[in-house]
Design a protein around this motif. Structure first.
Motif, short mmCIF file in Angstrom:
data_model
loop_
_atom_site.label_atom_id
_atom_site.label_comp_id
_atom_site.label_asym_id
_atom_site.label_seq_id
_atom_site.Cartn_x
_atom_site.Cartn_y
_atom_site.Cartn_z
N LEU A 141 0.83 -1.20 0.00
CA LEU A 141 0.00 0.00 0.00
C LEU A 141 0.87 1.26 0.00
CD1 LEU A 141 -2.81 -1.04 2.52
CD2 LEU A 141 -3.04 -0.75 0.04
N THR A 142 1.94 1.24 0.79
CA THR A 142 2.82 2.40 0.85
C THR A 142 3.49 2.68 -0.49
OG1 THR A 142 3.24 2.13 3.22
CG2 THR A 142 4.88 3.37 1.97
N ALA A 143 3.95 1.62 -1.17
CA ALA A 143 4.58 1.79 -2.49
C ALA A 143 3.58 2.37 -3.48
CB ALA A 143 5.11 0.45 -2.99
N PHE A 144 2.35 1.85 -3.45
CA PHE A 144 1.30 2.33 -4.33
C PHE A 144 1.01 3.81 -4.07
CE2 PHE A 144 -3.18 2.96 -5.50
CZ PHE A 144 -3.23 2.38 -6.76
N GLN A 145 0.89 4.15 -2.80
CA GLN A 145 0.60 5.54 -2.44
C GLN A 145 1.73 6.48 -2.82
OE1 GLN A 145 -0.73 4.27 1.71
NE2 GLN A 145 -1.92 6.13 1.39
#
Length: 248
Positions: A141-145
């Protein structure tokens, strides 16, 4: 510098009676002026214990409104009391209050307006017992964000955050969800008004009494995070295109 500012710690609580005292005893009252606890209709004696511990500002919701609604009550009360710096800390002792000095210092000295206690910087999350599926989801999720929001944060999902009061003049937290995705929406609002976000390494502890949402709620939260990131990207892209068009 910190002593000239009003520092308020807010504790969004739900069934926190087993860990509240340990959390409260570690709060550094040499710089913290007030503590606010909002009890989101707990089924245990969280509110009673908070009063017994000497917390002057205890608010109990008359129904379970949700984690985001809890934070809204926390922040509105802190601003009403004249906070200059607001520290949001979970009362489940998953994060140590001993970092309040460091987080407050960065804001008090006007280095940053927002500081996050990150479990991912270093090896705090896995060493502290974060379930592997949560760690993987956190990383994804962090990479996507970071890609969609053009940021480089280590994580967006920590429950340990410090804010300058200035932030609340620039964003409208009441527009955000009353559920867990509130945290992400608030960070998206902060990024949208171009504030830089600082992170400091934060050890974390996962144990039976520490609050944690189940797999189903985690999945719902994950989709909420994806939706927030896409919405941010779309809004920012349209804003940039509009600006370019206007300049032409």
């Amino acid at each position: 510098m910190i002593n000239s500012l009003k520092v308020i710690v807010v504790l969004p609580a739900y069934n926190a009676s087993k860990t509240l005292e340990k959390t409260y005893r570690e709060i550094p009252f040499d710089i913290v002026d007030e503590v606010i606890l909002v009890d989101d209709f707990s089924t245990d004696n969280t509110s009673v214990l908070a009063t017994q511990l000497g917390i002057k500002h205890v608010i109990r919701h008359d129904v379970n409104k949700g984690y985001g609604a809890n934070q809204k009550s926390c922040y509105h009360k802190a601003l009403e009391l004249g906070a200059d710096i607001i520290i949001m800390l979970h009362p489940d002792y998953q994060y140590t209050p001993k970092l309040i000095h460091s987080m407050s210092y960065l804001i008090a000295n006007d280095v940053y307006k927002v500081v996050l206690g990150s479990r991912i910087l270093g090896k705090g999350a896995l060493n502290g017992g974060m379930p592997i599926y949560k760690y993987i989801a956190n990383r994804f999720l962090t990479a996507f964000q970071n890609i969609l929001m053009n940021q480089k944060l280590a994580e967006y999902h920590t429950g340990y955050r410090a804010f300058s009061k200035e932030i609340f003049d620039k964003i409208d937290i009441d527009k955000n969800s009353d559920d867990f995705v509130f945290d992400n929406q608030m960070l998206a609002q902060i990024c949208m008004v171009n504030y830089e976000i600082a992170e400091i390494t934060c050890p974390t502890k996962y144990f039976e009494e520490a609050s944690s949402i189940n797999f189903a709620r985690s999945t719902k939260y994950g989709f909420g995070v994806l939706g927030t990131s896409i919405q941010y990207f779309s809004h920012r892209t349209l804003k940039i295109k509009s600006k370019i068009f206007t300049n032409d």
